[in-house]
Design an enzyme around this catalytic site. Structure first.
Site, mmCIF file in Angstrom:
data_model
loop_
_atom_site.group_PDB
_atom_site.id
_atom_site.type_symbol
_atom_site.label_atom_id
_atom_site.label_comp_id
_atom_site.label_asym_id
_atom_site.label_seq_id
_atom_site.Cartn_x
_atom_site.Cartn_y
_atom_site.Cartn_z
ATOM 1 N N GLU A 317 -20.093 75.445 112.460
ATOM 2 C CA GLU A 317 -19.955 76.680 113.514
ATOM 3 C C GLU A 317 -19.160 77.501 113.187
ATOM 4 O O GLU A 317 -18.810 78.374 113.897
ATOM 5 C CB GLU A 317 -19.617 76.162 114.905
ATOM 6 C CG GLU A 317 -20.359 74.747 115.406
ATOM 7 C CD GLU A 317 -20.194 74.411 116.877
ATOM 8 O OE1 GLU A 317 -19.620 75.145 117.406
ATOM 9 O OE2 GLU A 317 -20.839 73.350 117.042
ATOM 10 N N TRP A 394 -20.829 79.861 132.501
ATOM 11 C CA TRP A 394 -19.916 80.464 131.634
ATOM 12 C C TRP A 394 -20.262 82.003 131.611
ATOM 13 O O TRP A 394 -19.609 82.614 130.588
ATOM 14 C CB TRP A 394 -19.522 79.756 130.496
ATOM 15 C CG TRP A 394 -18.574 78.597 130.508
ATOM 16 C CD1 TRP A 394 -18.041 78.218 131.752
ATOM 17 C CD2 TRP A 394 -18.312 77.569 129.562
ATOM 18 N NE1 TRP A 394 -17.221 77.052 131.599
ATOM 19 C CE2 TRP A 394 -17.490 76.717 130.326
ATOM 20 C CE3 TRP A 394 -18.907 77.356 128.123
ATOM 21 C CZ2 TRP A 394 -16.866 75.492 129.615
ATOM 22 C CZ3 TRP A 394 -18.081 76.391 127.609
ATOM 23 C CH2 TRP A 394 -17.072 75.345 128.286
ATOM 24 N N ASP A 432 -25.128 71.086 123.725
ATOM 25 C CA ASP A 432 -23.795 70.790 124.465
ATOM 26 C C ASP A 432 -23.941 71.290 125.670
ATOM 27 O O ASP A 432 -24.495 72.390 126.194
ATOM 28 C CB ASP A 432 -22.698 71.832 123.770
ATOM 29 C CG ASP A 432 -22.493 71.474 122.427
ATOM 30 O OD1 ASP A 432 -22.483 70.204 122.117
ATOM 31 O OD2 ASP A 432 -21.992 72.025 121.375
ATOM 32 N N HIS A 474 -23.468 66.925 124.637
ATOM 33 C CA HIS A 474 -21.998 66.442 124.587
ATOM 34 C C HIS A 474 -21.438 67.190 125.813
ATOM 35 O O HIS A 474 -21.915 68.045 126.283
ATOM 36 C CB HIS A 474 -21.400 67.186 123.173
ATOM 37 C CG HIS A 474 -19.772 67.392 123.383
ATOM 38 N ND1 HIS A 474 -19.171 66.186 123.229
ATOM 39 C CD2 HIS A 474 -19.193 68.279 123.717
ATOM 40 C CE1 HIS A 474 -17.901 66.441 123.545
ATOM 41 N NE2 HIS A 474 -17.805 68.026 123.556
ATOM 42 N N CYS A 476 -17.284 67.680 127.657
ATOM 43 C CA CYS A 476 -16.132 67.556 127.383
ATOM 44 C C CYS A 476 -15.174 66.773 128.520
ATOM 45 O O CYS A 476 -14.276 67.170 128.877
ATOM 46 C CB CYS A 476 -15.362 68.997 127.269
ATOM 47 S SG CYS A 476 -16.239 70.115 126.289
ATOM 48 N N GLU A 498 -15.714 62.936 126.298
ATOM 49 C CA GLU A 498 -14.207 62.855 125.861
ATOM 50 C C GLU A 498 -13.854 61.195 126.768
ATOM 51 O O GLU A 498 -13.927 61.278 128.070
ATOM 52 C CB GLU A 498 -13.452 63.927 126.399
ATOM 53 C CG GLU A 498 -12.277 63.979 126.638
ATOM 54 C CD GLU A 498 -11.643 65.235 126.977
ATOM 55 O OE1 GLU A 498 -12.158 66.240 126.742
ATOM 56 O OE2 GLU A 498 -10.365 65.251 127.476
ATOM 57 N N HIS A 527 -7.412 67.477 121.407
ATOM 58 C CA HIS A 527 -6.224 68.501 122.115
ATOM 59 C C HIS A 527 -4.811 68.083 121.619
ATOM 60 O O HIS A 527 -3.914 68.946 121.834
ATOM 61 C CB HIS A 527 -6.427 68.419 123.576
ATOM 62 C CG HIS A 527 -7.723 68.697 123.966
ATOM 63 N ND1 HIS A 527 -8.208 69.851 124.233
ATOM 64 C CD2 HIS A 527 -8.549 67.641 124.589
ATOM 65 C CE1 HIS A 527 -9.338 69.780 124.710
ATOM 66 N NE2 HIS A 527 -9.563 68.583 125.008
HETATM 67 N N1 GLN Z 1 -19.976 71.934 119.495
HETATM 68 C C1 GLN Z 1 -19.147 72.569 120.197
HETATM 69 C C2 GLN Z 1 -17.911 72.483 119.277
HETATM 70 O O1 GLN Z 1 -17.784 71.474 118.446
HETATM 71 C C3 GLN Z 1 -18.634 71.864 121.614
HETATM 72 C C4 GLN Z 1 -17.512 72.471 122.187
HETATM 73 C C5 GLN Z 1 -17.361 72.006 123.442
HETATM 74 O O2 GLN Z 1 -17.735 71.024 124.022
HETATM 75 N N2 GLN Z 1 -16.525 72.974 124.314
HETATM 76 O O3 GLN Z 1 -17.007 73.269 119.186
HETATM 77 ZN ZN ZN Z 2 -16.426 69.105 124.202
#
Ligand code: GLN
Ligand code: ZN
Length: 587
Positions: A317, A394, A432, A474, A476, A498, A527
């Protein structure tokens, strides 16, 4: 809300402090004090309703006037309660609770102030002032100067000043109002109510012209998008086969070991990446130079992952400034402000893109980068997309059609990208949905409706692929207990979440609910600068294996690695891969 009973026990202790504070205001000559009680737009059980009665009875004798302020929703079952509390005024969010205003007007004591939030405090569109006056004028006739007008909620959620936006397209700009412009709108409304519409005729005419131009603009309305939405049927959101069949076919193609390892998408955003991006934006670096700089970063990420021995790779990315903005910039129907910052949480700010029109995807958005990354390795390269619900949650979203409709349009655009990636030979695609939870309404009774369309949008985006293509998603967080059935309904082949900070405790949700597909519970807290040891990762995965069959477990970090440095990421992932090897040996 856990432990409600204990919390209520604290109320009598809190009230004297409020009393003293109100007295201090009175001593300073303050006339009115606003007390925010958005809890009144949530479901309250009888004990909590009674707590409202007790609390405001205790504050009634103070020498200041109280404006009880609600926002973000309807009062519903709490409407009578709110109208009966012994305060001097009630503020209601007329963006969300417009339908309740007339009932409130009839039930609120005549002597009370009714403050109506007529200007949307959470969005950036001009108010239709003529329409607002249409229902405010009768209200003003009955309540007179005890009718107040205000934004629906704090203006904290909107950027400050549209006047600084000199790069926004003129049409789109004419449809917007940031915080200062919203205050101007209130002034116009007040003028019209107090002195008659004629006194503000020019402002009203300008406003009406802007509203009309937006309503009919071909920039906003794209018939082919509307037609595509109309063609969505039940099959659009369904995979061809159920998960067990897909799993068998995917296993043949991907040939992954037990406890496969992967990462969540991003690799460190190095100073070189940021420099190349800003040089490209300023024109110092041409497209070709920028592309080769990004390719170098992708090649580096692939090399590092090969050296680490990860099983499913990502391109890293590097080319993405932000996981929503990157897609918004390439979709028709989006605009961007220069200075439209709003607070996200704490001191963190975001500049949400503006979803103003029907959404379409003029061309592929990620395929070339992913194809390039795949060309560098024989391991599976995971395509990486942001899901429709997260893009929606967002963004500043148009208010002229229901949010689920905008979400579906985003879903169709992402679906096209998914299918393009599949055609380009990408076998694993991650979509995501980091912000799925953020869209949950305050009122629990509205959760199902939201989850239903949110999950459906994800499924529209994801489920057009062949059985052989593995879809990942995914999130978070993993506060899943209350929405786990909906998460399962998304029907992704693999979900990564997470969990490391809670030491896998968050997997409790999986005790009572048998999650049917594969899961990667995060084992590396991204983090923190800490580098997890192999032993620690193994112990976390063992805990996960107590709840989820090991055949369905993946080993991965909690989230993307873009905020970390390579010096941290490499040893951490080395330990992660070693842990997966150790777990495989354990059998
Ligand atoms: N694919 C995004 C990354 O790896 C996912 C970021 C997220 O979940 N906030 O940064
Ligand atoms: Zn995430």
């Amino acid at each position: 809300m856990k432990d409600d009973s204990n919390r209520l026990a604290l109320l009598p202790l809190l009230l004297p402090a409020y009393g003293a504070l109100l007295d201090a205001f009175a001593a300073q000559g303050v006339d009115w004090v606003q007390i925010d009680e958005p809890a009144l737009v949530t479901e309250l059980d009888p004990a909590w309703q009674k707590a409202f009665v007790d609390a405001y009875a205790a504050l009634e004798t103070r020498r200041v006037k109280l404006l009880l302020t609600t926002y973000f929703g309807q009062l519903k079952d709490n409407l009578d309660l709110a109208c009966r509390l012994p305060v001097d005024g009630l503020h209601v969010d007329a963006i969300n609770a417009r339908d309740e205003i007339d009932v409130i007007e009839s039930r609120l004591p005549e002597t009370s102030v009714l403050s109506v939030g007529v200007i949307d405090g959470r969005n950036i569109w001009k108010t239709d002032l003529g329409a607002a006056l249409g229902w405010l004028e009768p209200l003003h006739r009955s309540r007179g100067d005890r009718l107040w007008i205000a934004p629906s909620c704090s203006l904290l959620h909107t950027p400050v000043d549209l006047d600084s936006e000199d790069r926004l397209d003129a049409d789109i700009r004419s449809w917007l109002a940031f915080a200062l412009q919203k205050i101007d709108e209130l002034t116009v409304l007040a003028g019209a109510l107090n002195e008659g519409r004629a006194s503000v005729a020019d402002a009203l005419a300008d406003n009406a012209a802007a509203i009309e131009s937006r309503r009919v603009s071909p920039r906003v309305h794209n018939p082919s998008v509307k037609a595509a939405i109309a063609r969505i049927d039940a099959k659009t959101a369904e995979r061809a086969s159920a998960y067990p069949q897909r799993e068998r076919k995917q296993a043949v193609i991907l040939k992954l070991p037990a406890y496969p390892t992967t990462t969540i998408g991003s690799f460190p955003q190095t100073p070189e990446i940021r420099r190349a991006r800003s040089q490209y934006k300023s024109g110092e670096l041409g497209r070709a130079g920028y592309e080769s700089a990004m390719q170098r970063e992708i090649a580096r990420a692939v090399q590092e992952q090969e050296a680490l021995g990860l099983d499913v790779l990502v391109h890293g990315e590097a080319e993405r400034n932000d996981m929503v903005e990157y897609f918004g910039e390439q979709l028709d129907g989006y605009a961007f402000s220069q200075f439209g910052w709003v607070q996200s949480y704490g001191s963190r700010c975001v500049k949400p893109p503006i979803l103003f029109g029907d959404i379409s995807r003029p061309k592929a958005m990620t395929v070339e980068w992913t194809r390039y990354a795949q060309s560098l390795t024989t391991k599976p390269m995971k395509g990486m997309l942001t899901g429709p619900v997260t893009i929606l949650n967002w963004s500043f979203v148009r208010d002229d059609q229901p949010r689920p409709v905008s979400c579906r349009q985003l879903a169709l655009a992402i679906r096209e990208e998914v299918l393009d990636l599949e055609r380009a030979g990408v076998k694993v695609i991650q979509i995501d949905e980091a912000a799925l939870r953020e869209g949950l309404p305050l009122r629990k009774s509205l959760w199902d409706e939201y989850l239903q369309w949110a999950v459906e949008s994800f499924r529209i985006a994801a489920n057009g692929v062949q059985d052989e293509t593995q879809i990942h998603t995914h999130m978070c967080y993993s506060e899943f207990n209350d929405i786990i059935a909906s998460i399962a309904d998304m029907d992704a082949d693999v979900i990564t979440i997470e969990t490391s900070r809670s030491e896998m405790e968050l997997l409790d949700a999986f005790d009572d609910f048998e999650y049917p597909n594969q899961i990667g519970p995060g084992v590396y807290d991204i983090h923190s600068p800490n580098i997890p040891t192999q032993e620690h990762i193994v112990s976390l995965m063992r805990k996960a294996a107590e709840r989820i069959p090991r055949e369905r477990l993946w080993v991965n970090p909690d989230c993307g690695l873009k905020t970390r440095a390579w010096e941290e990421v490499i040893p951490a992932l080395r330990n992660m891969v070693a842990a997966a090897h150790a777990l495989r040996r354990e059998g």
